[in-house]
Design a protein around this motif. Structure first.
Motif, PDB file in Angstrom:
ATOM      1  N   LEU A 142       0.833  -1.197   0.000  1.00 59.45           N
ATOM      2  CA  LEU A 142       0.000   0.000   0.000  1.00 59.45           C
ATOM      3  C   LEU A 142       0.875   1.257   0.000  1.00 59.45           C
ATOM      4  O   LEU A 142       0.615   2.202  -0.753  1.00 59.45           O
ATOM      5  CB  LEU A 142      -0.933  -0.002   1.199  1.00 59.45           C
ATOM      6  CG  LEU A 142      -1.907   1.165   1.310  1.00 59.45           C
ATOM      7  CD1 LEU A 142      -2.830   1.200   0.116  1.00 59.45           C
ATOM      8  CD2 LEU A 142      -2.696   1.061   2.602  1.00 59.45           C
ATOM      9  N   GLU A 143       1.920   1.268   0.831  1.00 53.09           N
ATOM     10  CA  GLU A 143       2.839   2.410   0.848  1.00 53.09           C
ATOM     11  C   GLU A 143       3.457   2.640  -0.525  1.00 53.09           C
ATOM     12  O   GLU A 143       3.546   3.768  -1.000  1.00 53.09           O
ATOM     13  CB  GLU A 143       3.972   2.166   1.848  1.00 53.09           C
ATOM     14  CG  GLU A 143       3.597   2.340   3.289  1.00 53.09           C
ATOM     15  CD  GLU A 143       4.785   2.101   4.208  1.00 53.09           C
ATOM     16  OE1 GLU A 143       5.627   1.224   3.882  1.00 53.09           O
ATOM     17  OE2 GLU A 143       4.867   2.770   5.237  1.00 53.09           O
ATOM     18  N   LEU A 144       3.906   1.564  -1.165  1.00 55.48           N
ATOM     19  CA  LEU A 144       4.533   1.688  -2.484  1.00 55.48           C
ATOM     20  C   LEU A 144       3.535   2.154  -3.538  1.00 55.48           C
ATOM     21  O   LEU A 144       3.873   2.977  -4.403  1.00 55.48           O
ATOM     22  CB  LEU A 144       5.160   0.354  -2.899  1.00 55.48           C
ATOM     23  CG  LEU A 144       6.366  -0.092  -2.070  1.00 55.48           C
ATOM     24  CD1 LEU A 144       6.772  -1.516  -2.434  1.00 55.48           C
ATOM     25  CD2 LEU A 144       7.530   0.862  -2.241  1.00 55.48           C
ATOM     26  N   GLU A 145       2.303   1.663  -3.476  1.00 52.82           N
ATOM     27  CA  GLU A 145       1.284   2.094  -4.440  1.00 52.82           C
ATOM     28  C   GLU A 145       0.979   3.572  -4.270  1.00 52.82           C
ATOM     29  O   GLU A 145       0.841   4.300  -5.253  1.00 52.82           O
ATOM     30  CB  GLU A 145       0.013   1.259  -4.274  1.00 52.82           C
ATOM     31  CG  GLU A 145       0.153  -0.155  -4.790  1.00 52.82           C
ATOM     32  CD  GLU A 145      -1.066  -1.021  -4.476  1.00 52.82           C
ATOM     33  OE1 GLU A 145      -1.924  -0.607  -3.661  1.00 52.82           O
ATOM     34  OE2 GLU A 145      -1.141  -2.130  -5.044  1.00 52.82           O
ATOM     35  N   VAL A 146       0.870   4.031  -3.035  1.00 51.01           N
ATOM     36  CA  VAL A 146       0.601   5.450  -2.777  1.00 51.01           C
ATOM     37  C   VAL A 146       1.775   6.285  -3.266  1.00 51.01           C
ATOM     38  O   VAL A 146       1.589   7.299  -3.945  1.00 51.01           O
ATOM     39  CB  VAL A 146       0.325   5.702  -1.279  1.00 51.01           C
ATOM     40  CG1 VAL A 146       0.339   7.179  -0.957  1.00 51.01           C
ATOM     41  CG2 VAL A 146      -0.998   5.068  -0.882  1.00 51.01           C
ATOM     42  N   ARG A 147       2.997   5.855  -2.957  1.00 58.94           N
ATOM     43  CA  ARG A 147       4.176   6.592  -3.392  1.00 58.94           C
ATOM     44  C   ARG A 147       4.245   6.676  -4.915  1.00 58.94           C
ATOM     45  O   ARG A 147       4.485   7.740  -5.475  1.00 58.94           O
ATOM     46  CB  ARG A 147       5.444   5.934  -2.868  1.00 58.94           C
ATOM     47  CG  ARG A 147       6.697   6.759  -3.160  1.00 58.94           C
ATOM     48  CD  ARG A 147       7.945   5.990  -2.963  1.00 58.94           C
ATOM     49  NE  ARG A 147       8.057   5.053  -4.091  1.00 58.94           N
ATOM     50  CZ  ARG A 147       8.960   4.108  -4.182  1.00 58.94           C
ATOM     51  NH1 ARG A 147       9.820   3.932  -3.214  1.00 58.94           N
ATOM     52  NH2 ARG A 147       9.002   3.308  -5.218  1.00 58.94           N
ATOM     53  N   ASP A 148       3.983   5.557  -5.576  1.00 56.94           N
ATOM     54  CA  ASP A 148       4.033   5.550  -7.035  1.00 56.94           C
ATOM     55  C   ASP A 148       2.932   6.403  -7.647  1.00 56.94           C
ATOM     56  O   ASP A 148       3.139   7.027  -8.682  1.00 56.94           O
ATOM     57  CB  ASP A 148       3.933   4.115  -7.568  1.00 56.94           C
ATOM     58  CG  ASP A 148       5.197   3.314  -7.307  1.00 56.94           C
ATOM     59  OD1 ASP A 148       6.236   3.926  -6.954  1.00 56.94           O
ATOM     60  OD2 ASP A 148       5.148   2.076  -7.443  1.00 56.94           O
ATOM     61  N   SER A 149       1.778   6.453  -7.010  1.00 55.24           N
ATOM     62  CA  SER A 149       0.688   7.263  -7.562  1.00 55.24           C
ATOM     63  C   SER A 149       0.935   8.749  -7.337  1.00 55.24           C
ATOM     64  O   SER A 149       0.374   9.576  -8.040  1.00 55.24           O
ATOM     65  CB  SER A 149      -0.649   6.856  -6.952  1.00 55.24           C
ATOM     66  OG  SER A 149      -0.705   7.235  -5.599  1.00 55.24           O
ATOM     67  N   LEU A 150       1.785   9.094  -6.369  1.00 53.67           N
ATOM     68  CA  LEU A 150       2.054  10.507  -6.085  1.00 53.67           C
ATOM     69  C   LEU A 150       3.299  11.044  -6.786  1.00 53.67           C
ATOM     70  O   LEU A 150       3.580  12.227  -6.724  1.00 53.67           O
ATOM     71  CB  LEU A 150       2.199  10.718  -4.571  1.00 53.67           C
ATOM     72  CG  LEU A 150       0.944  10.458  -3.747  1.00 53.67           C
ATOM     73  CD1 LEU A 150       1.248  10.643  -2.268  1.00 53.67           C
ATOM     74  CD2 LEU A 150      -0.198  11.363  -4.177  1.00 53.67           C
ATOM     75  N   SER A 151       4.050  10.172  -7.424  1.00 57.17           N
ATOM     76  CA  SER A 151       5.230  10.665  -8.130  1.00 57.17           C
ATOM     77  C   SER A 151       5.063  10.375  -9.616  1.00 57.17           C
ATOM     78  O   SER A 151       4.450   9.408 -10.021  1.00 57.17           O
ATOM     79  CB  SER A 151       6.500  10.023  -7.587  1.00 57.17           C
ATOM     80  OG  SER A 151       6.411   8.634  -7.606  1.00 57.17           O
ATOM     81  N   CYS A 152       5.564  11.287 -10.419  1.00 60.28           N
ATOM     82  CA  CYS A 152       5.472  11.087 -11.864  1.00 60.28           C
ATOM     83  C   CYS A 152       6.806  11.476 -12.492  1.00 60.28           C
ATOM     84  O   CYS A 152       7.518  12.341 -12.005  1.00 60.28           O
ATOM     85  CB  CYS A 152       4.324  11.879 -12.462  1.00 60.28           C
ATOM     86  SG  CYS A 152       4.522  13.660 -12.330  1.00 60.28           S
TER      87      CYS A 152
END
Length: 83
Positions: free
Chosen positions: A56-66
């Motif tokens: 979940l942490e990794l998914e949130v991090r990936d969704s917030l960075s581009c």
């Protein structure tokens, strides 16, 4: 009751006592194994929860960075408000 019948009953009783003792030992070993398996299951469940949280942490991090076209990374850091 004859002497033969009495000795036969004593022999049967001894066989039953040995069988009962073996069964008690088997129950004890199975209880130990059950407790060990229960602890293993709890450990696996805890590990699973940690892994789910990390995902979940990794998914949130990936969704917030581009990624930008030049290779630079732009990270959005949302400001959370607690009321």
């Amino acid at each position: 009751m004859s002497l033969f019948q009495g000795s036969k009953l004593i022999e049967e009783k001894q066989v039953l006592l040995r069988t009962n003792q073996k069964l008690l030992e088997k129950i004890y070993k199975m209880e130990l194994e059950k407790n060990w398996l229960k602890n293993e299951m709890e450990d696996a469940r805890d590990q699973n929860e940690l892994l789910e949280f990390r995902i979940l942490e990794l998914e949130v991090r990936d969704s917030l960075s581009c990624k930008l076209s030049n290779g630079a990374e732009l990270v959005f850091e949302p400001k959370l408000k607690f009321i």
